[in-house]
Scaffold this active site. Structure first.
Site, PDB file in Angstrom:
ATOM      1  N   TRP A  33       2.228   4.299  -3.355  1.00 46.13           N
ATOM      2  CA  TRP A  33       2.326   2.995  -4.011  1.00 46.13           C
ATOM      3  C   TRP A  33       2.829   3.099  -5.450  1.00 46.13           C
ATOM      4  O   TRP A  33       2.587   2.219  -6.264  1.00 46.13           O
ATOM      5  CB  TRP A  33       0.974   2.276  -3.932  1.00 46.13           C
ATOM      6  CG  TRP A  33       0.620   1.918  -2.510  1.00 46.13           C
ATOM      7  CD1 TRP A  33       1.425   2.014  -1.415  1.00 46.13           C
ATOM      8  CD2 TRP A  33      -0.622   1.399  -2.024  1.00 46.13           C
ATOM      9  NE1 TRP A  33       0.766   1.599  -0.277  1.00 46.13           N
ATOM     10  CE2 TRP A  33      -0.488   1.220  -0.619  1.00 46.13           C
ATOM     11  CE3 TRP A  33      -1.835   1.074  -2.626  1.00 46.13           C
ATOM     12  CZ2 TRP A  33      -1.522   0.723   0.177  1.00 46.13           C
ATOM     13  CZ3 TRP A  33      -2.871   0.581  -1.823  1.00 46.13           C
ATOM     14  CH2 TRP A  33      -2.709   0.400  -0.446  1.00 46.13           C
ATOM     15  N   ASP A  39     -10.390   6.788  -0.682  1.00 45.80           N
ATOM     16  CA  ASP A  39      -9.633   5.856   0.169  1.00 45.80           C
ATOM     17  C   ASP A  39      -8.217   6.348   0.423  1.00 45.80           C
ATOM     18  O   ASP A  39      -7.523   6.731  -0.514  1.00 45.80           O
ATOM     19  CB  ASP A  39      -9.536   4.487  -0.512  1.00 45.80           C
ATOM     20  CG  ASP A  39     -10.823   3.702  -0.405  1.00 45.80           C
ATOM     21  OD1 ASP A  39     -11.603   3.984   0.508  1.00 45.80           O
ATOM     22  OD2 ASP A  39     -11.043   2.803  -1.235  1.00 45.80           O
ATOM     23  N   HIS A  63     -10.379 -10.445   5.814  1.00 47.13           N
ATOM     24  CA  HIS A  63      -9.217 -11.194   5.333  1.00 47.13           C
ATOM     25  C   HIS A  63      -9.399 -12.694   5.548  1.00 47.13           C
ATOM     26  O   HIS A  63      -8.586 -13.489   5.094  1.00 47.13           O
ATOM     27  CB  HIS A  63      -7.942 -10.708   6.033  1.00 47.13           C
ATOM     28  CG  HIS A  63      -7.695  -9.246   5.786  1.00 47.13           C
ATOM     29  ND1 HIS A  63      -8.121  -8.268   6.662  1.00 47.13           N
ATOM     30  CD2 HIS A  63      -7.121  -8.599   4.748  1.00 47.13           C
ATOM     31  CE1 HIS A  63      -7.792  -7.084   6.173  1.00 47.13           C
ATOM     32  NE2 HIS A  63      -7.196  -7.254   5.018  1.00 47.13           N
ATOM     33  N   LYS A  99       5.795  -3.252   7.620  1.00 47.10           N
ATOM     34  CA  LYS A  99       6.651  -2.565   6.640  1.00 47.10           C
ATOM     35  C   LYS A  99       8.099  -2.466   7.123  1.00 47.10           C
ATOM     36  O   LYS A  99       8.351  -2.179   8.286  1.00 47.10           O
ATOM     37  CB  LYS A  99       6.125  -1.152   6.390  1.00 47.10           C
ATOM     38  CG  LYS A  99       4.801  -1.132   5.678  1.00 47.10           C
ATOM     39  CD  LYS A  99       4.967  -0.826   4.214  1.00 47.10           C
ATOM     40  CE  LYS A  99       3.638  -0.969   3.513  1.00 47.10           C
ATOM     41  NZ  LYS A  99       3.626  -0.414   2.201  1.00 47.10           N
ATOM     42  N   CYS A 103      -7.035   1.443   6.489  1.00 43.39           N
ATOM     43  CA  CYS A 103      -6.958   0.085   7.040  1.00 43.39           C
ATOM     44  C   CYS A 103      -5.584  -0.192   7.627  1.00 43.39           C
ATOM     45  O   CYS A 103      -4.790  -0.890   7.048  1.00 43.39           O
ATOM     46  CB  CYS A 103      -7.312  -0.960   5.987  1.00 43.39           C
ATOM     47  SG  CYS A 103      -6.480  -0.745   4.412  1.00 43.39           S
ATOM     48  N   GLU A 115      10.858 -15.727 -11.270  1.00 46.66           N
ATOM     49  CA  GLU A 115      10.965 -17.188 -11.266  1.00 46.66           C
ATOM     50  C   GLU A 115      10.766 -17.768  -9.868  1.00 46.66           C
ATOM     51  O   GLU A 115      10.135 -18.811  -9.703  1.00 46.66           O
ATOM     52  CB  GLU A 115      12.345 -17.638 -11.794  1.00 46.66           C
ATOM     53  CG  GLU A 115      12.623 -17.256 -13.231  1.00 46.66           C
ATOM     54  CD  GLU A 115      13.357 -15.935 -13.391  1.00 46.66           C
ATOM     55  OE1 GLU A 115      14.214 -15.847 -14.277  1.00 46.66           O
ATOM     56  OE2 GLU A 115      13.071 -14.987 -12.620  1.00 46.66           O
TER      57      GLU A 115
END
Length: 757
Positions: free
Chosen positions: A563, A601, A696, A112, A645, A17
């Site tokens: 991930w 990658d 980016h 991070k 990257c 939300e």
């Protein structure tokens, strides 16, 4: 009595939300008061969930509109002066501008949070930084919780961790020098919390789990002596994410009233603190993963502690529950499709219930909760014995890999001659990193196919049409090594997870990455197998459209691991190698199909580094092996590329070189090629493609900018080993800027080729 508390709660809400409200507010579709009201309702729900589970204290001050370290910058008056804002009178709009930038200033840098997938906003410290106390954020939340009738425990990151997480800016100095003037500001903030009737304050010092310089470690004594003396509240010092055993003597002597230990990440550290004579908060439920605990096993640890410590034993998650999804109960689809897996999981609300059961068991005995303990045991036993998880052929294949399976047949010097012979590429060969713009049409087709509104044939035709467009545009640009553009991929990890056995997906398993961005990591629950080819038909189709070289595109094993929510019943290194071996089947199938340039990658290799440098070598060894296993068995004339990257290579360059990829492409444009210097100093042996413009940004670079970067690169890398490419994939860009950017890249490359020929 046994005290049960949590260190922090997810902020975004059960159904994200907060994310949707923030984004509507940024688009000017939601009034500020409506956003504030929604945030208040979310906080109240969070406290109610904790209270309903019989938590003794509600975590307060952990809720944030963007990031808790940004809130601390505001609370200490340490927001960047370059914005020209007054932290005491900061508006909500200005707060968001700090995080997102505005027309005059770029956003505060993000990185991070330790070794998690959450990102915090990095404090900018100058030699003349002046701290000023502004405790409003914490005070308001305490008042709210007290009005709702809750017993509160404010949560704040401690002064040493706060300073450690920042960066020096401007004139050269050591941010540690700012500690002396930061501590009195903390005293002022903490006393404002005491004035609200606070009994306990949780001060988080996760920096104790990293390799801190000696002067920083030594400072803990004086800092906490000051806080203890000048703040009339009980202080709980919270450590998490790793072991603090090396600081045991120091921590046991600190004049604080309690200590929290992460006994999930570092259960072995308990021995060093068993003689602690104050409150010991045992972090026994995993705050970073989604697996249900075996509560009987946890009680085997807690019961002797309870006997020894009595009421001084507190129980808690290992760290803030910010890193786990909100509620498993809404995963009805998973429950229906994979009831066994569903029964092995616990999200935030379930973890709070687990702590509630443990509290009752410690106070009244196991018999008082035997139903819950039996259910926990049944789930643990079923998981341990599941044939769905444990596939003997996978363990057998790993155990019987040929010696040196992860090594190429010949060294790079020999391979590159064979590759150059058939590739026949010009000097400074050009390529892209993989993805091309994901248009609304692509997303619409994918969503319609998932809903069943588009047949498989219709969906595949729409993807083929997109692939043809990508190929034709690259041909027009005269790029040398082409890609198919990845229109069929929603996400670089999820796509592969959906096609590999051993992976599952939740529908609502979102966790906050930063601000309003949430991610839904795949769940690796079993042995990993590739049942059938995943990318071959798309790459093969793309190759059929052109005479130019087509590059296959895969996500590497370390990134898939990093991930995802990873199973905790076998070592992460084993899971990673399983993924590498599964990917090798795909690589060999691509090779058989005539795709002999294949990119694997690995953007996440660096972020997997353990917090303590002493553990780096072990990690880099198995991570490198898993990467090399993903291309095991390929011919010498097949060219393996990898892409990374991130911005720090210097300290892991030997490990990067040991990956032995034929070509590595890296993100370098924003650092003005400075990163490349490290590769030059190290004498990196293989081909390298430093990014020549920043993808980016929608901005089209000038020819002068790209030429400047390429000339800098040529000073470091021999022209025969230099590739030319953008910084990263082009998925988030629009088509018009993509073409314009690549046109500039190609024109500069051709100019330099002519000059160097």
């Amino acid at each position: 009595m046994t005290t049960f508390h949590v260190l922090g709660f997810p902020r975004v809400g059960a159904k994200r939300e907060l994310k949707f409200a923030q984004e509507r507010y940024w688009r000017k579709e939601l009034a500020e008061q409506d956003l504030l009201d929604l945030a208040k309702a979310l906080r109240e729900k969070n406290w109610k969930h904790q209270a309903d589970a019989n938590a003794d204290f509600m975590a307060v001050g952990d809720f944030t509109f963007y990031d808790h370290i940004l809130d601390l910058q505001v609370a200490t008056g340490a927001i960047p002066a370059r914005f020209g804002f007054d932290s005491k009178n900061l508006t909500l709009d200005q707060y968001f501008q700090l995080a997102r930038g505005n027309k005059d200033q770029f956003a505060i840098e993000m990185t991070k949070w330790f070794d998690t997938n959450y990102h915090y906003l990095v404090p900018e410290f100058h030699k003349d930084t002046q701290f000023k106390a502004n405790p409003t954020h914490y005070v308001n939340q305490i008042r709210e919780a007290k009005v709702a009738g809750h017993q509160v425990k404010p949560v704040i990151v401690g002064p040493l961790t706060f300073l450690w997480l920042g960066k020096e800016k401007g004139e050269s100095f050591n941010r540690f020098e700012l500690l002396a003037q930061l501590v009195p500001v903390y005293v002022e903030i903490l006393n404002a919390l005491v004035a609200e009737g606070t009994e306990w304050i949780q001060i988080d010092e996760p920096a104790l789990a990293v390799d801190l310089p000696k002067e920083w470690v030594n400072a803990y004594k004086d800092v906490y002596a000051t806080l203890s003396e000048k703040v009339n509240a009980k202080l709980l010092l919270a450590t998490y994410f790793g072991s603090v055993t090396e600081h045991a003597t120091l921590l046991k002597e600190l004049p604080v009233d309690g200590l929290h230990l992460d006994l999930v990440r570092a259960p072995e550290q308990l021995v060093a603190f068993e003689d602690y004579n104050k409150v010991l908060s045992a972090g026994v439920i995993d705050g970073r993963n989604i697996w249900r605990a075996n509560l009987n096993t946890v009680l085997d640890v807690l019961e002797p502690l309870k006997e020894k410590l009595g009421e001084r034993l507190w129980i808690a998650p290992s760290c803030s529950l910010l890193h786990t999804p909100f509620d498993l109960n809404v995963e009805t689809q998973l429950q229906e499709n994979n009831p066994a897996l569903y029964s092995w999981l616990a999200f935030t609300l379930q973890k709070v219930q687990e702590l509630s059961v443990l509290k009752t068991a410690l106070e009244k005995g196991r018999n008082a909760v035997n139903v819950e303990l039996d259910a926990s045991q049944v789930a643990a036993d079923a998981r341990a014995n599941s044939k769905e998880i444990h596939r003997p052929e996978v363990a057998e294949r790993l155990a019987n890999l040929p010696k040196n399976a992860d090594q190429r047949k010949s060294p790079f010097g020999e391979r590159i001659k064979l590759q150059n012979a058939w590739l026949n590429l010009p000097l400074l060969p050009t390529t892209s990193i993989g993805s091309f713009p994901q248009t609304t049409e692509i997303r619409r087709a994918r969503a319609a196919f998932k809903k069943g509104d588009l047949s498989l044939e219709e969906y595949e035709n729409s993807m083929k049409k997109e692939i043809e467009l990508v190929v034709r545009e690259q041909e027009k640009l005269d790029l040398d090594v082409l890609v198919h553009g990845e229109p069929e991929r929603n996400d670089m990890v999820e796509y592969f997870g959906e096609l590999l056995d051993g992976f599952a997906f939740t529908k609502f398993g979102w966790v906050q990455s930063y601000g309003s961005r949430c991610v839904k990591p795949p769940v690796i629950y079993g042995d990993v197998v590739r049942p059938e080819p995943m990318t071959v038909r798309w790459s093969k189709y793309a190759q059929s459209l052109t005479k130019k070289v087509m590059k296959g595109m895969l996500t590497g094993p370390v990134t898939i691991l990093q991930w995802s929510f990873v199973r905790n019943d076998i070592p992460r290194s084993t899971v990673c190698k399983q993924i590498g071996v599964a990917l090798s089947d795909e690589v060999l199938d691509l090779e058989k199909a005539g795709i002999k340039v294949i990119q694997i990658d690995e953007p996440a290799i660096r972020e997997g580094l353990p917090l303590k440098r002493a553990d780096w070598d072990t990690y880099l060894q198995w991570a490198g092996e898993a990467f090399r296993l993903s291309s095991m068995g390929v011919a010498d004339d097949t060219q393996i590329h990898t892409h990374m990257c991130y911005s720090e290579f210097n300290d892991i360059l030997p490990a990067i070189a040991a990956l032995d990829a034929d070509v590595i492409t890296i993100e370098t444009s924003r650092s003005d090629m400075e990163l490349l210097t490290a590769f030059g100093d190290f004498k990196y042996p293989n081909d390298i493609g430093p990014g020549v413009y920043d993808i980016h940004s929608p901005r089209v670079p000038t020819a002068e900018e790209i030429e400047h970067l390429l000339r800098k690169a040529l000073n470091v890398v021999p022209k025969e080993r230099l590739w030319v490419n953008p910084d990263c994939g082009l998925k988030t860009r629009g088509w018009s800027e993509t073409i314009a950017q690549l046109e500039v890249m190609m024109s500069v490359t051709k100019k330099l080729r002519a000059e160097l020929a």
